[in-house]
Design a protein around this motif. Structure first.
Motif, short mmCIF file in Angstrom:
data_model
loop_
_atom_site.label_atom_id
_atom_site.label_comp_id
_atom_site.label_asym_id
_atom_site.label_seq_id
_atom_site.Cartn_x
_atom_site.Cartn_y
_atom_site.Cartn_z
N ALA A 262 51.00 23.19 -2.43
CA ALA A 262 50.46 24.15 -1.50
C ALA A 262 50.26 25.64 -2.16
CB ALA A 262 51.34 24.28 -0.16
N TYR A 263 51.43 25.98 -2.95
CA TYR A 263 51.22 27.40 -3.50
C TYR A 263 49.92 27.53 -4.46
CZ TYR A 263 52.38 31.63 -6.05
OH TYR A 263 52.51 32.79 -6.97
N ASP A 264 49.77 26.52 -5.32
CA ASP A 264 48.76 26.75 -6.35
C ASP A 264 47.45 26.49 -5.53
OD1 ASP A 264 47.93 26.73 -9.34
OD2 ASP A 264 46.98 24.91 -8.67
N ALA A 265 47.50 25.71 -4.63
CA ALA A 265 46.21 25.71 -3.70
C ALA A 265 45.62 26.95 -3.22
CB ALA A 265 46.10 24.53 -2.63
N MET A 266 46.75 27.63 -2.55
CA MET A 266 46.28 28.93 -1.86
C MET A 266 46.11 30.08 -2.92
SD MET A 266 49.15 29.35 1.28
CE MET A 266 50.59 28.90 0.29
N THR A 267 46.64 29.94 -4.05
CA THR A 267 46.29 31.19 -5.13
C THR A 267 45.12 30.78 -5.92
OG1 THR A 267 48.19 30.23 -6.37
CG2 THR A 267 48.59 31.86 -4.97
N SER A 268 44.42 29.68 -5.68
CA SER A 268 43.36 29.19 -6.55
C SER A 268 42.14 29.31 -5.69
CB SER A 268 43.53 27.79 -7.26
OG SER A 268 44.72 27.89 -7.98
N SER A 269 40.97 29.72 -6.25
CA SER A 269 39.83 29.78 -5.51
C SER A 269 39.39 28.50 -5.24
CB SER A 269 38.80 30.76 -6.11
OG SER A 269 39.25 32.04 -6.25
N ARG A 270 38.62 28.22 -4.18
CA ARG A 270 37.68 27.13 -3.97
C ARG A 270 36.58 27.43 -3.73
NH1 ARG A 270 41.64 25.27 -6.13
NH2 ARG A 270 43.13 23.77 -5.31
N SER A 271 35.62 26.40 -3.50
CA SER A 271 34.28 26.47 -3.24
C SER A 271 33.76 27.13 -1.77
CB SER A 271 33.42 24.98 -3.20
OG SER A 271 34.25 24.38 -2.36
N TYR A 272 34.96 27.05 -0.89
CA TYR A 272 34.84 27.40 0.72
C TYR A 272 35.52 28.37 0.92
CZ TYR A 272 38.71 24.39 0.82
OH TYR A 272 39.99 23.80 0.21
N ARG A 273 36.25 29.22 -0.09
CA ARG A 273 37.16 30.24 0.09
C ARG A 273 37.60 30.93 -1.01
NH1 ARG A 273 42.01 29.10 -1.48
NH2 ARG A 273 42.90 27.10 -1.44
N GLU A 274 38.16 32.33 -0.68
CA GLU A 274 38.58 33.05 -2.03
C GLU A 274 40.02 32.69 -2.10
OE1 GLU A 274 37.08 34.79 -4.27
OE2 GLU A 274 35.25 34.28 -3.31
N SER A 275 40.72 33.08 -3.15
CA SER A 275 42.11 32.76 -3.21
C SER A 275 42.93 33.86 -2.59
CB SER A 275 42.56 32.97 -4.85
OG SER A 275 42.11 34.08 -5.48
N LEU A 276 44.18 33.54 -2.50
CA LEU A 276 45.29 34.40 -1.89
C LEU A 276 46.09 35.14 -2.91
CD1 LEU A 276 46.32 32.52 1.24
CD2 LEU A 276 44.51 34.27 1.25
N SER A 277 46.40 36.14 -2.75
CA SER A 277 47.55 36.83 -3.78
C SER A 277 48.77 36.09 -3.51
CB SER A 277 47.91 38.23 -3.40
OG SER A 277 48.69 38.42 -2.39
N PRO A 278 49.79 36.03 -4.71
CA PRO A 278 50.94 35.33 -4.77
C PRO A 278 51.74 35.81 -3.33
CG PRO A 278 50.47 35.95 -6.84
CD PRO A 278 49.45 36.73 -6.08
N ALA A 279 51.57 37.21 -3.11
CA ALA A 279 52.65 37.72 -2.01
C ALA A 279 52.14 37.07 -0.71
CB ALA A 279 52.32 39.14 -2.06
N GLU A 280 50.79 36.90 -0.39
CA GLU A 280 50.21 36.45 0.73
C GLU A 280 50.70 34.83 0.97
OE1 GLU A 280 46.42 39.40 0.75
OE2 GLU A 280 46.02 37.28 -0.26
N ALA A 281 50.62 34.26 -0.42
CA ALA A 281 50.92 32.70 -0.34
C ALA A 281 52.30 32.58 0.04
CB ALA A 281 50.58 31.99 -1.47
N LEU A 282 53.22 33.63 -0.61
CA LEU A 282 54.64 33.31 -0.18
C LEU A 282 54.90 33.80 1.16
CD1 LEU A 282 57.42 32.88 -1.28
CD2 LEU A 282 57.47 35.30 -1.91
N ILE A 283 54.25 34.76 1.82
CA ILE A 283 54.54 34.94 3.29
C ILE A 283 54.15 33.66 4.27
CG2 ILE A 283 53.57 35.99 5.39
CD1 ILE A 283 53.26 38.56 3.80
N GLU A 284 52.89 32.84 3.63
CA GLU A 284 52.68 31.78 4.33
C GLU A 284 53.50 30.58 4.15
OE1 GLU A 284 50.59 29.21 7.15
OE2 GLU A 284 50.62 31.41 6.65
#
Length: 429
Positions: free
Chosen positions: A366-388
């Motif tokens: 989940a963490y790597d998915a959120m902090t990596s860019s995808r074709s349908y969205r931009e990546s999140l920062s490590p801090a943003e991913a950690l909050i989620e």
């Protein structure tokens, strides 16, 4: 040594000072005889060869068959003769090991050898044992002394590695003791045989006996190489799979790395950490059975497409199950999308019923998915991913695993935990 941690430098000076002091005391107080010099030269040569052919351990450090040489000297000679042998073994190494070992490392190793062998002699003498005798008292005293040497040696190495890599010495001790003790246990009886042959037949027989020692070292090296090659093979297979999707390139190796860190933070045994690393690399191997059109689709997936995607963990289980040396990894691969609250897939198991390895990989995934860019969205920062990750602790993810990961992030990236956005939503993975 300028770039090395200050904690290691302090340890270095303490160990070297103590090692040099013991060396001077024992060598200067020994009454040297001609027979001592012959034994010193023969065993020093064997010890140098042994230390020049090390086998690296998984988490740093190494083992050699030099231990058998040192223990043979403990049986045959006074400590004043043995000290120059272990000093030579630590400093006069050659070949590839010689190129890799900087001078300060050699001095440190030689010093800790001196400290360890001196401690072994102290234990040996507590039993009033006599050199080169093989009655029951001497044998018991020898094995206790040999174990004492190995225990102190591993302890010094573990404290040193902890200081170098900013790890807990206890953790490094548990990691290295697992690989060192079998080596010591196998070589300790061989030292008794070596000393008996040397006393009976002299130097020539000693060098003939050294051949099985080198074969033992070669067998251990093959085993360690096999472990490494297994993971390299697996990583190559997954790299080929990820070539289908440029957005997920490197995803599996990153998940494996984060999973191993979390496992170490949870203080799992080294073999379980290695197990989790294999599972992390392979967790998405089932996507080989999913169409590239679905994997690379821009925008939301339909329900039927999600059904196909969700089937990849079961496909991955079948693939991994067929690989003999990865047999046990298959259940972890199957369950890495289960949720802690029971709303995951494919079996909707929950809580502690989900394998711990799968719960760890779920977070890393989940963490790597959120902090990596995808074709349908931009990546999140490590801090943003950690909050989620904190937000879904107890629902999607195991709270204990989240806490462990949180500790890692706060320790390794404290500056990145500032000023996150507030519109963070976890991605489906």
């Amino acid at each position: 040594m300028k770039e090395l941690p200050s904690s290691f430098k302090k340890l270095f000076y303490v160990v070297v000072t103590l090692g040099l002091g013991l060396s001077y005391w024992f060598i200067s107080n020994h009454s040297w005889q001609r027979a001592d010099l012959l034994g010193l030269l023969a065993f020093a040569l064997l010890a140098v060869i042994s230390e020049s052919l090390p086998v690296s351990l998984p988490k740093g450090g190494y083992v050699t068959v030099g231990y058998a040489i040192f223990m043979t000297c403990l049986i045959l000679f006074p400590i004043g003769v043995t000290i120059p042998i272990v000093l030579a073994a630590g400093i006069l190494i050659f070949g590839k090991a010689g190129k890799e070992q900087l001078l300060y490392k050699r001095i440190f190793n030689a010093s800790q050898y001196v400290i360890s062998i001196s401690f072994a002699y102290l234990i040996f003498n507590l039993f009033n044992a006599q050199h080169a005798r093989f009655d029951i008292v001497n044998l018991i005293s020898y094995f206790v002394a040999a174990f004492s040497y190995s225990l102190l040696n591993v302890t010094i190495v573990s404290i040193t590695l902890g200081a170098l890599f900013d790890k807990s010495p206890w953790y490094m001790w548990r990691i290295n003791i697992r690989w060192s003790i079998p080596n010591f246990l196998a070589l300790a009886p061989l030292a008794i045989l070596t000393s008996m042959i040397y006393r009976e037949f002299g130097v020539l027989a000693l060098f003939l006996l050294f051949i099985p020692l080198l074969l033992a070292r070669h067998s251990f090296q093959l085993y360690m190489d096999m472990r490494k090659n297994y993971l390299n093979t697996v990583e190559a297979l997954v790299t080929a799979l990820e070539a289908k999707d440029s957005y997920t390139s490197g995803h599996s190796s990153r998940v494996a790395e984060w999973s191993a860190k979390i496992a170490e933070e949870l203080k799992l045994a080294e073999d379980r950490v290695e197990f989790i690393k294999y599972a992390g690399v392979l967790h998405d191997v089932g996507k080989i059975g999913v169409s590239e059109d679905i994997l690379n689709k821009k925008g939301q997936l339909t329900e039927s497409e999600w059904t196909i995607i969700r089937n990849h963990s079961a496909i991955g289980e079948q693939i991994v199950h067929s690989i003999d040396f990865l047999f046990d990894v298959s259940s972890t691969v199957r369950s890495h999308h289960e949720r802690f609250d029971g709303n995951g897939y494919p079996d909707r198991i929950k809580g502690k019923d989900i394998p711990l390895e799968s719960r760890i990989i779920a977070l890393a995934d989940a963490y790597d998915a959120m902090t990596s860019s995808r074709s349908y969205r931009e990546s999140l920062s490590p801090a943003e991913a950690l909050i989620e990750l904190r937000r879904v602790s107890g629902s999607q993810l195991d709270p204990d695993v989240v806490v462990a990961f949180d500790n890692i992030m706060q320790r390794e990236n404290p500056q990145e935990q500032q000023s996150p956005r507030k519109d963070v939503q976890i991605v489906k993975c």
